[in-house]
Design a protein around this motif. Structure first.
Motif, PDB file in Angstrom:
ATOM      1  N   ILE A 302     -39.787 -84.841 -24.538  1.00 54.58           N
ATOM      2  CA  ILE A 302     -40.871 -85.570 -23.889  1.00 54.58           C
ATOM      3  C   ILE A 302     -42.106 -85.516 -24.770  1.00 54.58           C
ATOM      4  O   ILE A 302     -42.443 -84.471 -25.332  1.00 54.58           O
ATOM      5  CB  ILE A 302     -41.176 -84.952 -22.513  1.00 54.58           C
ATOM      6  CG1 ILE A 302     -40.013 -85.216 -21.544  1.00 54.58           C
ATOM      7  CG2 ILE A 302     -42.466 -85.512 -21.936  1.00 54.58           C
ATOM      8  CD1 ILE A 302     -40.184 -84.548 -20.203  1.00 54.58           C
ATOM      9  N   TYR A 303     -42.769 -86.662 -24.886  1.00 53.59           N
ATOM     10  CA  TYR A 303     -44.068 -86.704 -25.551  1.00 53.59           C
ATOM     11  C   TYR A 303     -44.862 -87.847 -24.927  1.00 53.59           C
ATOM     12  O   TYR A 303     -44.297 -88.661 -24.188  1.00 53.59           O
ATOM     13  CB  TYR A 303     -43.930 -86.860 -27.070  1.00 53.59           C
ATOM     14  CG  TYR A 303     -43.057 -88.001 -27.523  1.00 53.59           C
ATOM     15  CD1 TYR A 303     -43.599 -89.239 -27.852  1.00 53.59           C
ATOM     16  CD2 TYR A 303     -41.674 -87.833 -27.652  1.00 53.59           C
ATOM     17  CE1 TYR A 303     -42.806 -90.275 -28.281  1.00 53.59           C
ATOM     18  CE2 TYR A 303     -40.875 -88.875 -28.092  1.00 53.59           C
ATOM     19  CZ  TYR A 303     -41.449 -90.093 -28.402  1.00 53.59           C
ATOM     20  OH  TYR A 303     -40.650 -91.126 -28.823  1.00 53.59           O
ATOM     21  N   PRO A 304     -46.172 -87.901 -25.164  1.00 49.73           N
ATOM     22  CA  PRO A 304     -47.008 -88.877 -24.465  1.00 49.73           C
ATOM     23  C   PRO A 304     -46.468 -90.300 -24.563  1.00 49.73           C
ATOM     24  O   PRO A 304     -46.175 -90.788 -25.659  1.00 49.73           O
ATOM     25  CB  PRO A 304     -48.365 -88.741 -25.164  1.00 49.73           C
ATOM     26  CG  PRO A 304     -48.393 -87.327 -25.633  1.00 49.73           C
ATOM     27  CD  PRO A 304     -46.976 -87.019 -26.040  1.00 49.73           C
ATOM     28  N   HIS A 306     -43.635 -91.266 -23.346  1.00 42.67           N
ATOM     29  CA  HIS A 306     -42.171 -91.245 -23.267  1.00 42.67           C
ATOM     30  C   HIS A 306     -41.749 -90.034 -22.445  1.00 42.67           C
ATOM     31  O   HIS A 306     -41.287 -89.028 -22.983  1.00 42.67           O
ATOM     32  CB  HIS A 306     -41.551 -91.214 -24.664  1.00 42.67           C
ATOM     33  CG  HIS A 306     -41.899 -92.414 -25.484  1.00 42.67           C
ATOM     34  ND1 HIS A 306     -41.238 -93.614 -25.385  1.00 42.67           N
ATOM     35  CD2 HIS A 306     -42.869 -92.604 -26.406  1.00 42.67           C
ATOM     36  CE1 HIS A 306     -41.771 -94.490 -26.216  1.00 42.67           C
ATOM     37  NE2 HIS A 306     -42.762 -93.902 -26.848  1.00 42.67           N
ATOM     38  N   GLU A 307     -41.924 -90.150 -21.133  1.00 44.01           N
ATOM     39  CA  GLU A 307     -41.703 -89.005 -20.252  1.00 44.01           C
ATOM     40  C   GLU A 307     -40.332 -89.005 -19.581  1.00 44.01           C
ATOM     41  O   GLU A 307     -39.998 -88.068 -18.867  1.00 44.01           O
ATOM     42  CB  GLU A 307     -42.790 -88.962 -19.169  1.00 44.01           C
ATOM     43  CG  GLU A 307     -44.175 -88.616 -19.688  1.00 44.01           C
ATOM     44  CD  GLU A 307     -44.913 -89.830 -20.242  1.00 44.01           C
ATOM     45  OE1 GLU A 307     -44.415 -90.963 -20.049  1.00 44.01           O
ATOM     46  OE2 GLU A 307     -45.973 -89.655 -20.862  1.00 44.01           O
ATOM     47  N   GLU A 329     -37.539 -94.819 -23.615  1.00 43.92           N
ATOM     48  CA  GLU A 329     -37.398 -93.439 -23.175  1.00 43.92           C
ATOM     49  C   GLU A 329     -36.151 -93.320 -22.324  1.00 43.92           C
ATOM     50  O   GLU A 329     -36.233 -93.006 -21.147  1.00 43.92           O
ATOM     51  CB  GLU A 329     -38.638 -93.028 -22.390  1.00 43.92           C
ATOM     52  CG  GLU A 329     -39.031 -94.048 -21.337  1.00 43.92           C
ATOM     53  CD  GLU A 329     -40.305 -93.648 -20.612  1.00 43.92           C
ATOM     54  OE1 GLU A 329     -40.303 -93.711 -19.386  1.00 43.92           O
ATOM     55  OE2 GLU A 329     -41.265 -93.276 -21.286  1.00 43.92           O
ATOM     56  N   VAL A 333     -34.873 -86.768 -16.473  1.00 43.61           N
ATOM     57  CA  VAL A 333     -35.616 -85.514 -16.314  1.00 43.61           C
ATOM     58  C   VAL A 333     -35.146 -84.859 -15.025  1.00 43.61           C
ATOM     59  O   VAL A 333     -35.241 -85.447 -13.945  1.00 43.61           O
ATOM     60  CB  VAL A 333     -37.129 -85.765 -16.268  1.00 43.61           C
ATOM     61  CG1 VAL A 333     -37.880 -84.445 -16.073  1.00 43.61           C
ATOM     62  CG2 VAL A 333     -37.587 -86.449 -17.544  1.00 43.61           C
TER      63      VAL A 333
END
Length: 392
Positions: A302-304, A306-307, A329, A333
Motif C-alpha cells: 500500500i502507498y498513497p 493505491h490502498e 491497485e 486488503v
C-alpha cells in the motif's frame, strides 16, 4: 424511468457458475456482432442475455486466443468467427448481418487516468464504431466506455457522436435509417457486481425496429449492505463471523448508517456484493492451489493513492494494469489491513466471468485482459433490455 441522454442508472448481479449460461441453439435466437471484443466480458453477458454472436473483431492476439478458446460448443452451429484485425481495416458491409452491434471502444482517450486527448488521441475508435453502424445497419447497438466520456471537456465531441449515431452513422441529415439513442451512466455494483465500476452505455434502436423502453431500476444498494452489516447483522451471520465492534470504518458506510438510523426505513433492494461475497468457495490463494488461476503472488504493498479494496466492501474498479504502477491497485486488503494481489480467478469473478473462464497468456496479460473487460453483469442487464426494445 426511460432511456434518456441525461439519465443515470446502473449494472447487474453475477454468478460464478455455468448454470443458465448457454441456451439451446435455435433459429430464433437474436444475433450479435462485436468489435473491440477484448477477452469477452460483454460477449459473456450478452450470451447470458440470449444473444448468439456471429463474429467478433479484436486487435490483441492474446485476447483473440481467449475468445477462440471460450466461444464454441453447441450454442454455435458453426465455429464463431474471431477476426484478429485492426477495426480500421474491416469492411463491415461484408460481415454477416446481425441484430445488434456491440463493443467497448478504447477508453484511454477519455479516462481520467490517461492523457485525456479525446478525439485527438490516435486510439480514439468512436469513428470506427460509427462506421460499423453505418455499414451494417443493425436493428440496435450497445457501446460501453468510461464515465470520463461525460466530462465537459468532451461534451462537444460526445454530442457529435450521438448526432451521427441517430443518423445511423451517416453525416447527411437525410440518412435512410434513424436511431433512437440513449446515454446511460451506470455503476455495476448497483446490479450485483462486487465492484464499484462506473461506466457509460450508449444504446440505440433503429426507428423501424422498435423503441427504447425503460431501463431496469437498480437491484442492489449500498444502503441494504449497510443495513445487513450494521443494523440486522445478516452479513456477518451469512459468513459465519461475529460483527466487528468497531462499526463502519468507511466514511460512505458511516454516512449511510446515520441516514438509516434517522429514517428507520429498511431498504428493499438486495445488498451490494462485497469481495468476501464474490470469493466464497475460493479460499486463500496458495502456491499449490488446485483452483485454476488462483495462485498467490507476492509483492503487494500500500502507498498513497493505491490502498487496495477492503474485503468487506465491493472492490474498487479493476484496472488494466497488473499492479500499482502503472494501472491501478488490484489488491485485496483483509481485516488486519494487510494487502495482497487479487488472483486472476478473483478478478474474473469481480468481472462476472464463470469459473470455467480461462484468459490466455501470462499473469500480467490475463490481468490486463480482465481489467479492460466490460463487466458481464452490466452486459446482461443492458442486453436483456435492448432485446426487449428491438422486439417491441
Amino acid at each position: 424511468m426511460c432511456f434518456a441522454d441525461s439519465q443515470f442508472l446502473s449494472g447487474l448481479q453475477k454468478t460464478s457458475s455455468e448454470e443458465g449460461l448457454l441456451a439451446p441453439a435455435n433459429v430464433n435466437v437474436p444475433t450479435c456482432g462485436e468489435l473491440f471484443a477484448g477477452c469477452g466480458g460483454m460477449a459473456i453477458g450478452l450470451e447470458q442475455a440470449g444473444f448468439r454472436h456471429e463474429w467478433m473483431v479484436e486487435f490483441n492476439p492474446v485476447a483473440c486466443q481467449t475468445l477462440r478458446s471460450r466461444f464454441h460448443g453447441s450454442w454455435y452451429e458453426q465455429p464463431l468467427s474471431v477476426i484478429e484485425a485492426d477495426v480500421r481495416t474491416v469492411d463491415w458491409s461484408r460481415m454477416d448481418a446481425v441484430d445488434i452491434v456491440a463493443g467497448g471502444p478504447p477508453c484511454q482517450p477519455f479516462s481520467r487516468g490517461g492523457r485525456a486527448g479525446g478525439e485527438n488521441d490516435p486510439r480514439d475508435m468512436w469513428p470506427e464504431a460509427l462506421r460499423a453502424v453505418r455499414e451494417i445497419r443493425p436493428r440496435g447497438f450497445l457501446f460501453e466506455n468510461v464515465k470520463g466520456l461525460l466530462r465537459p471537456a468532451f461534451g462537444e465531441y460526445l454530442a457529435r457522436i450521438l448526432s451521427d449515431l441517430r443518423r445511423g452513422g451517416e453525416t447527411e441529415s437525410n440518412a435512410p435509417d434513424r436511431y433512437e439513442v440513449a446515454v446511460i451512466s451506470v455503476n455495476a455494483a448497483d446490479y450485483g457486481a462486487a465492484q464499484k465500476r462506473e461506466r457509460v452505455l450508449i444504446a440505440g434502436v433503429r426507428a423501424d425496429c422498435g423503441v427504447l423502453t425503460p431501463f431496469p431500476r437498480r437491484t442492489h444498494s449500498v444502503e441494504r449492505l449497510v443495513w445487513e452489516k450494521w443494523v440486522s447483522g445478516q452479513y456477518w451471520e451469512k459468513h459465519g463471523m461475529l460483527r466487528p465492534d468497531c462499526g463502519p470504518t468507511s466514511r460512505v458506510e458511516l454516512a449511510v448508517l446515520h441516514k438509516l438510523e434517522r429514517t428507520g426505513l429498511e431498504p428493499r433492494e438486495l445488498p451490494w456484493l462485497t469481495c468476501r461475497d464474490a470469493f466464497v468457495g475460493l479460499g486463500e490463494p496458495t502456491g499449490g492451489t488446485s483452483i485454476s488461476l488462483h495462485e498467490f503472488r507476492t509483492g503487494a504493498r500500500i502507498y498513497p493513492g493505491h490502498e487496495g479494496s477492503p474485503i468487506d466492501e465491493p472492490a474498487k474498479a479493476v484496472k488494466a494494469g497488473s499492479h500499482g504502477v502503472p494501472g491501478g491497485e488490484n489488491m485485496l486488503v483483509d481485516c488486519t489491513g494487510a494487502p495482497r494481489y487479487f488472483t486472476v480467478r478473483e478478478v474474473a469473478r469481480l468481472q462476472g466471468m464463470p469459473d470455467t473462464f480461462e484468459p490466455a497468456g501470462s499473469w500480467s496479460q490475463a490481468m490486463r485482459q480482465l481489467g479492460n473487460a466490460v463487466p458481464a453483469q452490466l452486459a446482461v442487464v443492458a442486453g436483456r433490455c435492448i432485446q426487449e426494445c428491438i422486439h417491441a
